[in-house]
Write an enzyme that holds these catalytic residues in place. Sequence first.
Site, PDB file in Angstrom:
ATOM      1  N   HIS A   1       0.723  -1.302  -0.100  1.00  0.00           N
ATOM      2  CA  HIS A   1      -0.167   0.318   0.156  1.00  0.00           C
ATOM      3  C   HIS A   1       0.867   1.116  -0.300  1.00  0.00           C
ATOM      4  O   HIS A   1       1.684   1.685   1.014  1.00  0.00           O
ATOM      5  CB  HIS A   1      -1.251   0.082   1.199  1.00  0.00           C
ATOM      6  CG  HIS A   1      -2.278  -1.073   1.563  1.00  0.00           C
ATOM      7  ND1 HIS A   1      -3.106  -1.234   1.219  1.00  0.00           N
ATOM      8  CD2 HIS A   1      -1.514  -2.455   1.838  1.00  0.00           C
ATOM      9  CE1 HIS A   1      -3.916  -2.231   1.460  1.00  0.00           C
ATOM     10  NE2 HIS A   1      -2.252  -3.301   1.675  1.00  0.00           N
TER      11      HIS A   1
ATOM     12  N   ARG B   1      -0.484   4.631  -0.501  1.00  0.00           N
ATOM     13  CA  ARG B   1      -1.338   5.608  -0.652  1.00  0.00           C
ATOM     14  C   ARG B   1      -1.297   6.336  -2.367  1.00  0.00           C
ATOM     15  O   ARG B   1      -1.224   6.346  -2.522  1.00  0.00           O
ATOM     16  CB  ARG B   1      -1.047   6.460   0.812  1.00  0.00           C
ATOM     17  CG  ARG B   1      -1.026   5.354   1.656  1.00  0.00           C
ATOM     18  CD  ARG B   1      -2.262   4.659   2.149  1.00  0.00           C
ATOM     19  NE  ARG B   1      -2.722   3.778   3.220  1.00  0.00           N
ATOM     20  CZ  ARG B   1      -3.352   3.176   3.713  1.00  0.00           C
ATOM     21  NH1 ARG B   1      -3.998   1.838   3.155  1.00  0.00           N
ATOM     22  NH2 ARG B   1      -2.639   2.342   4.097  1.00  0.00           N
TER      23      ARG B   1
ATOM     24  N   LYS C   1      -8.110  -6.617  -7.928  1.00  0.00           N
ATOM     25  CA  LYS C   1      -7.720  -7.493  -6.161  1.00  0.00           C
ATOM     26  C   LYS C   1      -9.252  -7.321  -5.856  1.00  0.00           C
ATOM     27  O   LYS C   1     -10.135  -6.773  -6.256  1.00  0.00           O
ATOM     28  CB  LYS C   1      -7.420  -6.390  -5.475  1.00  0.00           C
ATOM     29  CG  LYS C   1      -7.258  -6.175  -3.704  1.00  0.00           C
ATOM     30  CD  LYS C   1      -6.421  -7.179  -3.239  1.00  0.00           C
ATOM     31  CE  LYS C   1      -6.906  -7.434  -1.736  1.00  0.00           C
ATOM     32  NZ  LYS C   1      -5.882  -6.566  -0.921  1.00  0.00           N
TER      33      LYS C   1
ATOM     34  N   HIS D   1      -8.626 -10.699  -0.956  1.00  0.00           N
ATOM     35  CA  HIS D   1      -8.638 -10.610   0.247  1.00  0.00           C
ATOM     36  C   HIS D   1      -9.101 -10.876   0.859  1.00  0.00           C
ATOM     37  O   HIS D   1     -10.466 -11.389   1.045  1.00  0.00           O
ATOM     38  CB  HIS D   1      -8.911  -8.635   0.963  1.00  0.00           C
ATOM     39  CG  HIS D   1      -9.268  -9.170   2.797  1.00  0.00           C
ATOM     40  ND1 HIS D   1      -7.798  -8.026   3.303  1.00  0.00           N
ATOM     41  CD2 HIS D   1     -10.003  -9.734   3.293  1.00  0.00           C
ATOM     42  CE1 HIS D   1      -8.380  -8.124   4.609  1.00  0.00           C
ATOM     43  NE2 HIS D   1      -9.118  -8.669   5.050  1.00  0.00           N
TER      44      HIS D   1
ATOM     45  N   ASP E   1       2.268  -6.274   3.088  1.00  0.00           N
ATOM     46  CA  ASP E   1       1.012  -5.517   3.446  1.00  0.00           C
ATOM     47  C   ASP E   1       1.493  -4.293   3.975  1.00  0.00           C
ATOM     48  O   ASP E   1       0.920  -3.542   4.706  1.00  0.00           O
ATOM     49  CB  ASP E   1       0.153  -6.327   3.998  1.00  0.00           C
ATOM     50  CG  ASP E   1      -0.974  -5.933   3.910  1.00  0.00           C
ATOM     51  OD1 ASP E   1      -1.439  -4.862   2.999  1.00  0.00           O
ATOM     52  OD2 ASP E   1      -2.354  -6.098   4.888  1.00  0.00           O
TER      53      ASP E   1
ATOM     54  N   HIS F   1      -0.844   4.292   7.903  1.00  0.00           N
ATOM     55  CA  HIS F   1      -1.549   5.001   8.399  1.00  0.00           C
ATOM     56  C   HIS F   1      -1.291   6.054   9.200  1.00  0.00           C
ATOM     57  O   HIS F   1       0.246   5.808  10.629  1.00  0.00           O
ATOM     58  CB  HIS F   1      -1.944   4.910   9.725  1.00  0.00           C
ATOM     59  CG  HIS F   1      -3.321   3.412   8.713  1.00  0.00           C
ATOM     60  ND1 HIS F   1      -4.451   3.647   7.539  1.00  0.00           N
ATOM     61  CD2 HIS F   1      -3.458   2.451   8.429  1.00  0.00           C
ATOM     62  CE1 HIS F   1      -5.519   2.561   7.165  1.00  0.00           C
ATOM     63  NE2 HIS F   1      -4.268   1.678   7.650  1.00  0.00           N
TER      64      HIS F   1
ATOM     65  N   ALA G   1      -7.065  -0.848  10.680  1.00  0.00           N
ATOM     66  CA  ALA G   1      -5.888  -1.980  10.288  1.00  0.00           C
ATOM     67  C   ALA G   1      -4.819  -1.305   9.497  1.00  0.00           C
ATOM     68  O   ALA G   1      -5.224  -0.447   8.711  1.00  0.00           O
ATOM     69  CB  ALA G   1      -6.690  -2.531   9.862  1.00  0.00           C
TER      70      ALA G   1
HETATM   71  O1  DOR Z   1      -4.174  -4.461   7.732  1.00  0.00           O
HETATM   72  C1  DOR Z   1      -5.158  -3.778   6.980  1.00  0.00           C
HETATM   73  N1  DOR Z   1      -4.838  -2.762   6.052  1.00  0.00           N
HETATM   74  N2  DOR Z   1      -5.218  -4.762   5.586  1.00  0.00           N
HETATM   75  C2  DOR Z   1      -5.872  -4.587   4.517  1.00  0.00           C
HETATM   76  O2  DOR Z   1      -6.477  -5.511   3.791  1.00  0.00           O
HETATM   77  C3  DOR Z   1      -5.475  -3.155   4.080  1.00  0.00           C
HETATM   78  C4  DOR Z   1      -4.590  -2.667   5.074  1.00  0.00           C
HETATM   79  C5  DOR Z   1      -4.666  -0.761   4.555  1.00  0.00           C
HETATM   80  O3  DOR Z   1      -4.982  -0.577   3.948  1.00  0.00           O
HETATM   81  O4  DOR Z   1      -4.176  -0.188   5.727  1.00  0.00           O
HETATM   82 ZN    ZN Z   2      -3.341  -4.924   1.453  1.00  0.00          ZN
END
Ligand code: DOR
Ligand code: ZN
Length: 361
Positions: free
Chosen positions: A19, A21, A105, A142, A253, A257, A269
């Site tokens: 990810h 962003r 996805k 997922h 993964d 955040h 998450a």
């Molecule tokens: O922990 C996670 N964060 N699992 C996911 O499937 C998405 C990801 C996110 O985009 O922050």
């Molecule tokens: Zn992910």
Amino acid sequence: MNDTTGKLTLTRPDDWHLHLRDGDAMRSVLPDTARRFARAIIMPNLKPPVVTTEQAAAYHARILSALPDELAGRFVPLMTLYLTDSTTPEEITRAKESGLVQAVKLYPAGATTHSDAGVTDIARCEAALEQMEKLDIPLLVHGEVVDPAVDIFDREKIFIDRVMIPLLQRFSGLRVVFEHITTRDAVAFVQSAPGRVAATITAHHLMLNRNALFAGGLNPHHYCLPVLKREIHRQALLEAATSGHARFFLGTDSAPHPVKDKESACGCAGIYSAHAAIECYAEVFEQAGRLDQLEAFASFHGPDFYHLPRNTGQITLIKESWRVPEQVELGEDRLIPLRAGEQVGWKLMECPPGQRVVRPG
Ligand code: DOR
Ligand code: ZN
């Protein structure tokens, strides 16, 4: 690969689940990945999600332009589309023809961060999945049911029976990656599945079990989805990742955040691991006595499954301890990285300037 001087040189690895962003946040985190990995499969769960090839191409261009000069030409983003109930077969054809989009996805709607636009019922994706099967575009899954009646620790296991098995039966030629697997059930499933089914495994699911969520108090920085599981599951993941089995490969993964969104009454998450990803995998493989299997897991199995060339460059890690920063910049915000403030036993040596990577055909 490993020698007695404490140096570990391996074919430049790829991250098959990332990810990034967008905007300033992406600019902050991208160098961490590009220093370590030649390519990464870029998750499409932006807000709004990347649902068209046109959006994927624009995102691809933004990623390349966010690379700092010293890393330009050293990193190839492999794009994905976000499957929705209304993804058309024509969009799948455009994706294939673009040469940029490598996969699609599947997020069950409501399963995780930014998944509200995801699939409400896989039956609605019939036409798109048929076209993916025909054009040989892998589906990245997922794998968690969203049924609130199902215990959160069982969501992956139940997904196998309710969704994965029927999906593979219905589309008997579709290639599928079971993303970020967390259970021994998923390991066993992939081991017994046909060769068109593979799985990614994160560093954090190899290092931590669910106790890490509650050690000394509630730890929001260890909260991700699928959530960490019991030790027996971590052991099964470790065995799979280090076994040499060709259908398990590296996918961090890594999911940045802002600290304020993690340390909140309703925390997001996602675990950020890109700053120390290959180093953490090296630690885990070393502790398992399987350092000799790291290169296959990190650098060979992924491209082989995706039908892409293996990278030709190399990275070198040295057996030297370094301290992970307490915080890392994330655009205007900050994030708390995995292992914040702790020592990591392997250190990345910077890649020689000018070393370029192989681009997908
Ligand atoms: O922990 C996670 N964060 N699992 C996911 O499937 C998405 C990801 C996110 O985009 O922050
Ligand atoms: Zn992910």
